[in-house]
Design a protein around this motif. Sequence first.
Motif, PDB file in Angstrom:
ATOM      1  N   ARG A  10      16.159 103.447 111.923  1.00 13.91           N
ATOM      2  CA  ARG A  10      15.326 102.337 111.436  1.00 13.91           C
ATOM      3  C   ARG A  10      15.921 100.995 111.860  1.00 13.91           C
ATOM      4  NH1 ARG A  10      15.514 105.656 106.752  1.00 13.91           N
ATOM      5  NH2 ARG A  10      17.074 104.276 105.792  1.00 13.91           N
ATOM      6  N   GLY A  11      17.234 100.908 111.760  1.00 15.45           N
ATOM      7  CA  GLY A  11      17.893  99.671 112.131  1.00 15.45           C
ATOM      8  C   GLY A  11      17.719  99.334 113.598  1.00 15.45           C
ATOM      9  N   PHE A  12      17.721 100.351 114.442  1.00 15.27           N
ATOM     10  CA  PHE A  12      17.519 100.120 115.876  1.00 15.27           C
ATOM     11  C   PHE A  12      16.148  99.514 116.137  1.00 15.27           C
ATOM     12  CE2 PHE A  12      16.175 102.014 120.071  1.00 15.27           C
ATOM     13  CZ  PHE A  12      16.834 101.073 120.844  1.00 15.27           C
ATOM     14  N   ALA A  13      15.144 100.041 115.488  1.00 18.49           N
ATOM     15  CA  ALA A  13      13.787  99.515 115.686  1.00 18.49           C
ATOM     16  C   ALA A  13      13.702  98.035 115.316  1.00 18.49           C
ATOM     17  CB  ALA A  13      12.789 100.326 114.865  1.00 18.49           C
TER      18      ALA A  13
ATOM     19  N   ILE B 115      24.377 100.832 115.685  1.00 19.75           N
ATOM     20  CA  ILE B 115      25.586 101.614 115.909  1.00 19.75           C
ATOM     21  C   ILE B 115      26.093 102.222 114.609  1.00 19.75           C
ATOM     22  CG2 ILE B 115      27.058  99.549 115.729  1.00 19.75           C
ATOM     23  CD1 ILE B 115      28.822 100.973 117.961  1.00 19.75           C
ATOM     24  N   VAL B 116      26.531 103.472 114.702  1.00 19.83           N
ATOM     25  CA  VAL B 116      27.174 104.188 113.607  1.00 19.83           C
ATOM     26  C   VAL B 116      28.674 104.127 113.851  1.00 19.83           C
ATOM     27  CG1 VAL B 116      27.449 106.392 112.421  1.00 19.83           C
ATOM     28  CG2 VAL B 116      25.209 105.748 113.373  1.00 19.83           C
ATOM     29  N   ALA B 117      29.427 103.604 112.904  1.00 22.19           N
ATOM     30  CA  ALA B 117      30.874 103.503 113.045  1.00 22.19           C
ATOM     31  C   ALA B 117      31.562 104.552 112.181  1.00 22.19           C
ATOM     32  CB  ALA B 117      31.356 102.110 112.642  1.00 22.19           C
ATOM     33  N   ARG B 118      32.426 105.338 112.824  1.00 18.94           N
ATOM     34  CA  ARG B 118      33.275 106.250 112.062  1.00 18.94           C
ATOM     35  C   ARG B 118      34.705 105.786 112.262  1.00 18.94           C
ATOM     36  NH1 ARG B 118      36.617 109.900 110.442  1.00 18.94           N
ATOM     37  NH2 ARG B 118      37.862 109.388 112.259  1.00 18.94           N
TER      38      ARG B 118
ATOM     39  N   VAL C 128      32.740  95.096 108.981  1.00 22.35           N
ATOM     40  CA  VAL C 128      31.321  95.373 108.748  1.00 22.35           C
ATOM     41  C   VAL C 128      30.801  94.533 107.586  1.00 22.35           C
ATOM     42  CG1 VAL C 128      29.670  97.158 108.099  1.00 22.35           C
ATOM     43  CG2 VAL C 128      31.459  97.666 109.770  1.00 22.35           C
ATOM     44  N   GLU C 129      31.639  94.325 106.580  1.00 23.85           N
ATOM     45  CA  GLU C 129      31.248  93.457 105.469  1.00 23.85           C
ATOM     46  C   GLU C 129      30.898  92.060 105.975  1.00 23.85           C
ATOM     47  OE1 GLU C 129      32.965  92.364 101.050  1.00 23.85           O
ATOM     48  OE2 GLU C 129      34.357  92.266 102.743  1.00 23.85           O
ATOM     49  N   ALA C 130      31.661  91.556 106.937  1.00 23.30           N
ATOM     50  CA  ALA C 130      31.369  90.240 107.510  1.00 23.30           C
ATOM     51  C   ALA C 130      30.013  90.242 108.210  1.00 23.30           C
ATOM     52  CB  ALA C 130      32.479  89.832 108.474  1.00 23.30           C
ATOM     53  N   LEU C 131      29.694  91.323 108.899  1.00 27.03           N
ATOM     54  CA  LEU C 131      28.386  91.413 109.556  1.00 27.03           C
ATOM     55  C   LEU C 131      27.251  91.410 108.536  1.00 27.03           C
ATOM     56  CD1 LEU C 131      29.258  94.048 112.293  1.00 27.03           C
ATOM     57  CD2 LEU C 131      28.348  91.761 112.742  1.00 27.03           C
ATOM     58  N   VAL C 132      27.422  92.161 107.460  1.00 31.28           N
ATOM     59  CA  VAL C 132      26.396  92.197 106.410  1.00 31.28           C
ATOM     60  C   VAL C 132      26.231  90.806 105.794  1.00 31.28           C
ATOM     61  CG1 VAL C 132      25.788  93.147 104.149  1.00 31.28           C
ATOM     62  CG2 VAL C 132      26.717  94.653 105.929  1.00 31.28           C
TER      63      VAL C 132
ATOM     64  N   ALA D  94      21.324  98.210 111.205  1.00 31.01           N
ATOM     65  CA  ALA D  94      21.838  97.844 112.528  1.00 31.01           C
ATOM     66  C   ALA D  94      23.278  98.335 112.688  1.00 31.01           C
ATOM     67  CB  ALA D  94      21.759  96.342 112.736  1.00 31.01           C
ATOM     68  N   VAL D  95      24.023  98.317 111.589  1.00 32.86           N
ATOM     69  CA  VAL D  95      25.362  98.905 111.548  1.00 32.86           C
ATOM     70  C   VAL D  95      25.442  99.817 110.343  1.00 32.86           C
ATOM     71  CG1 VAL D  95      27.842  98.508 111.364  1.00 32.86           C
ATOM     72  CG2 VAL D  95      26.432  96.893 112.632  1.00 32.86           C
ATOM     73  N   THR D  96      25.886 101.030 110.547  1.00 37.55           N
ATOM     74  CA  THR D  96      26.138 101.957 109.446  1.00 37.55           C
ATOM     75  C   THR D  96      27.565 102.478 109.576  1.00 37.55           C
ATOM     76  OG1 THR D  96      25.160 103.756 110.752  1.00 37.55           O
ATOM     77  CG2 THR D  96      23.743 102.680 109.138  1.00 37.55           C
TER      78      THR D  96
END
Length: 482
Positions: free
Chosen positions: A53-56, A171-174, A187-191, A199-201
Amino acid sequence: MFEKFGILIDNEWRPARSGKTMAVHSPATEEKIGEVPLGDSADVADVLASAARGFATWKAMAAWDRAKIMRRAADLIRERVEDIAAVMCAETGKPMAEARGETLGTADQFEWFAEEAKRVYGQIIPARVPEQRLSVIYQPVGVCLSLSAWNFPALLPSRKIAAALAAGCSIVARPASEAPGSCFKIVEALVDAGIPPGAVTVITGPSSKLAAELIASPVIRKVSLTGSVAVGKKVLAQCAEGIKRASMELGGHAPVVIHRDADPVASAKASAMAKFRNSAQVCISPTRFYVHESLKQPFEDAFVDFARSLVVGDGRKDGVTMGPMIRGSAVDAALEMAQDAIDKGGRLLHGGRRPAHLNKGHFIEPTVIADVPDDARIMVEEPFAPIAPLTTFKDEDEVIERANALPFGLAAYVFSNDADRAQRTAERLESGMVGINEMLLAGAETPFGGIKESGYGREGGSIGIKDYLDPKFIRHRLLPSD
């Protein structure tokens, strides 16, 4: 430490569906510093659905709007440098100065790629006939997967996240299980900067199991890994099953060539400083030192002097200049490798043991061994440990052959005051990056990556975004006007 974080889905942090967690321990104290969710297949499905969904949403945004969010994230990371560095220091043990530097370098990634998002230029090709238009445009690959290591827990995932976002991918980050908190903070900064949900998970849990499930999903179209050669081969095999794009930043074993015209003291200090940074747990760490025989003694003396000046301990304490290794088994392996070099004829000049004043933590003294033969394990296996093997050479052709003998090809270094010799050596060394009289190779504006078994693809620089874009050729025949 990680109470508010966990698995990120639609910009909301949540626990694993199972409620299970796994502990994160400090390598400096061996104490538990927090727990993170132990994700499983149900969480993978949720993360992938969010990323799709985020990609779309993200790819439909104008590049300038994506860039504004990424620039804001870079600003927030810089504003929070002390907080992020403190988390990084706690989970890796690295000195605060190194943690601050990594955090600021992470911000640079987002600033650089924010600008690159606006410079994804296509191509116009002159047609053979006047009624045709030929063009090439670049479109985002799709949902990407970031698999990153623990040694630079903010910078490594950010190189992938920033490039993917700039291209219009989600992008999915592990993050690495040993040090996930730094990635959480980025990632918190991006949110907080306003990135759209999905968009980021982020997902945490058992690395091999989660990676296999994520790569197997048709939602994932590109995988970027920073890891060992062995892990890279497994991931590539998994990617092949779905014909997925991949970029691999794998292990290295960087040779350092100190020519006869180099300054032995200055080159030794620069080499030792780079060698022991982050306890030598760096993929581009200099790991094989080939010193011209005429410079042997002054080089050895200066190298040992620097090693003796280092203060080993918990990076959160003032005055500490070298932290721990990531786990106890790594210390054991390092000591075994050092002993092998000594058994094969190497001379121990400094270190070679655990620090006597530290009874907890995964520490080892900075170690220097001279006269190490080429058949010692440390000369053929990536050490990833603060052990510096020194050896000598007589002529240029000889040292080039020895330096190129391994299957690795990530980084290499040359010291010389002869510009012709330095350039010639740099061009002959088989590696993706070479430093001449310089040990700092990484930067947001420069390409980072290797050749041979050290991987392929590049992170950073003007070409770093290309791995996240698909070129599309369009042939347009104009219809006759009425």
